[in-house]
Enzyme design. Structure first.
Site, mmCIF file in Angstrom:
data_model
loop_
_atom_site.group_PDB
_atom_site.id
_atom_site.type_symbol
_atom_site.label_atom_id
_atom_site.label_comp_id
_atom_site.label_asym_id
_atom_site.label_seq_id
_atom_site.Cartn_x
_atom_site.Cartn_y
_atom_site.Cartn_z
ATOM 1 N N ARG A 1 0.863 -1.176 0.000
ATOM 2 C CA ARG A 1 0.000 0.000 0.000
ATOM 3 C C ARG A 1 0.898 1.225 0.000
ATOM 4 O O ARG A 1 1.909 1.261 0.714
ATOM 5 C CB ARG A 1 -0.902 0.032 1.249
ATOM 6 C CG ARG A 1 -2.040 -0.962 1.248
ATOM 7 C CD ARG A 1 -3.116 -0.610 0.214
ATOM 8 N NE ARG A 1 -4.253 -1.518 0.262
ATOM 9 C CZ ARG A 1 -4.354 -2.629 -0.471
ATOM 10 N NH1 ARG A 1 -3.388 -2.975 -1.302
ATOM 11 N NH2 ARG A 1 -5.432 -3.383 -0.385
ATOM 12 N N HIS B 1 -1.406 -0.157 -9.844
ATOM 13 C CA HIS B 1 -1.959 -1.091 -8.836
ATOM 14 C C HIS B 1 -2.523 -2.356 -9.502
ATOM 15 O O HIS B 1 -3.720 -2.630 -9.431
ATOM 16 C CB HIS B 1 -3.028 -0.387 -7.972
ATOM 17 C CG HIS B 1 -3.227 -1.062 -6.642
ATOM 18 N ND1 HIS B 1 -3.618 -0.391 -5.503
ATOM 19 C CD2 HIS B 1 -3.083 -2.360 -6.267
ATOM 20 C CE1 HIS B 1 -3.712 -1.242 -4.499
ATOM 21 N NE2 HIS B 1 -3.395 -2.458 -4.940
ATOM 22 N N GLU C 1 -3.811 7.248 -4.191
ATOM 23 C CA GLU C 1 -4.317 6.682 -5.447
ATOM 24 C C GLU C 1 -5.701 7.218 -5.780
ATOM 25 O O GLU C 1 -6.507 7.328 -4.853
ATOM 26 C CB GLU C 1 -4.418 5.159 -5.308
ATOM 27 C CG GLU C 1 -3.126 4.478 -5.629
ATOM 28 C CD GLU C 1 -3.175 2.987 -5.315
ATOM 29 O OE1 GLU C 1 -4.196 2.335 -5.600
ATOM 30 O OE2 GLU C 1 -2.179 2.497 -4.778
HETATM 31 C C1 GLV Z 1 -4.728 -5.582 -3.593
HETATM 32 O O1 GLV Z 1 -4.056 -4.622 -3.402
HETATM 33 C C2 GLV Z 1 -5.431 -6.298 -2.560
HETATM 34 O O2 GLV Z 1 -5.382 -5.907 -1.384
HETATM 35 O O3 GLV Z 1 -6.081 -7.300 -2.894
#
Ligand code: GLV
Length: 320
Positions: free
Chosen positions: A238, A285, A267
């Protein structure tokens, strides 16, 4: 009467077909984001909710859903949900662990290789017509064999990244509040260090923690300052785990050699300082974005939702 569920964004069709057999399904939006006011309005009569990690499920949202029994997040991370408040209201929360381990580990390696060997820069160089022939110093990158990989977080994904490191002949160290057993360390070929040691000694550092109050800005300006000169930072966890402004500064001054990022502090906004840098690889992402994995995530979230609606204990209950 079938239970009513809000699936905030479309998930893969196989999972929607499954849900249709068990619930009255309403899809929230085709857009990237469903505004909070719409989410609140549409939850008033729903028994179940299936959000993605972009949907913020805070107290206002939870308070607007008097019938809600379960929130089945279609992600392994659940920092988008106020879990303690949700649980205090007797609502279950689930996530999708396990099914995205390999995909995320593979993308981590894609970023390590892309950052070390300057692959996006070299691709841009070809496309803009700059390639005039082989040269001894064209796009010199960093080799990985014999170098040290430092993993911050040694859950499923950290371990999957470690396993793949032996193919690149890297020495692997990790830090985690819950160190592995001796057998697990042998199996993953990694040894435990404290965070400071890991940062000071690793050539590549990769983050594999979930976001929580302890990991928010774990890589502060001071901690980034401890990293080896020329080291590479990879983040597929993250964005909020790293002080992004400090990262930009460290890349600008050359203290860090390169970075490979799949996640960002705000984001989908990208820090303009990152755009201005050539030594950073930027991905939108997509850590879990393989067809197989997104199908498994969709099916896992859908199954968790149905289990919770039936009053069963869902497979992937997030414990408070
Ligand atoms: C992706 O970032 C997730 O947490 O599945």
């Amino acid at each position: 009467m079938k239970p009513r569920v809000l699936v905030v964004h479309k998930i893969l069709p196989e999972a929607l077909d499954y849900l249709d057999r068990h619930a009255d399904v309403e899809i929230g939006t085709d857009a990237e984001l469903l505004p909070k006011s719409d989410l609140i309005r549409r939850l008033a009569d729903k028994d179940g909710l299936l959000p993605l990690l972009v949907d913020i499920i805070d107290r206002d949202v939870i308070d607007s859903a008097p019938h809600l029994k379960i929130i089945a997040n279609c992600a392994v991370g659940y920092n988008n949900i106020d879990v303690p408040y949700t649980r205090s209201r007797g609502i279950l929360v689930t996530n999708t662990p396990g099914v995205l381990t390999e995909a995320t580990a593979e993308l981590t390696w894609a970023l390590i290789l892309a950052a070390a060997r300057r692959i996006p820069q070299a691709d841009r160089f070809i496309r803009d017509g700059s390639f005039k022939g082989w040269a001894i110093d064209l796009f010199l990158g960093k080799g990985l064999a014999g170098k040290r990989l430092g993993l911050i977080g040694m859950g499923r994904i950290g371990r999957a990244v470690a396993l793949r490191a032996s193919a690149f002949e890297m020495d692997v160290v990790y830090t985690d509040p819950h160190p592995l057993s001796a057998d697990e360390e042998t199996a993953s070929g990694a040894s435990h260090r404290n965070l400071e040691d890991l940062l000071q000694s690793s050539d590549v550092v990769s983050l594999h923690v979930s976001l929580n109050p302890e990991t928010r800005r774990l890589l502060s300006r001071e901690k980034i300052g401890l990293m080896k000169r020329g080291a590479i930072l990879i983040n597929t966890s993250r964005g909020e785990t790293v002080d992004e402004a400090a990262l930009v500064d460290a890349l600008k001054t050359g203290h860090l050699g390169a970075a490979g990022l799949d996640v960002y502090e705000r984001e989908p906004e990208i820090n303009p300082g990152l755009f201005a840098l050539d030594n950073v690889v930027l991905l939108p992402h997509i850590g879990s974005a393989t067809y197989e994995t997104r199908l498994n995530m969709s099916l896992t979230a859908a199954r968790n939702l149905v289990q919770g609606l039936r009053g069963e204990r869902p497979d992937n209950l997030v414990e408070p």
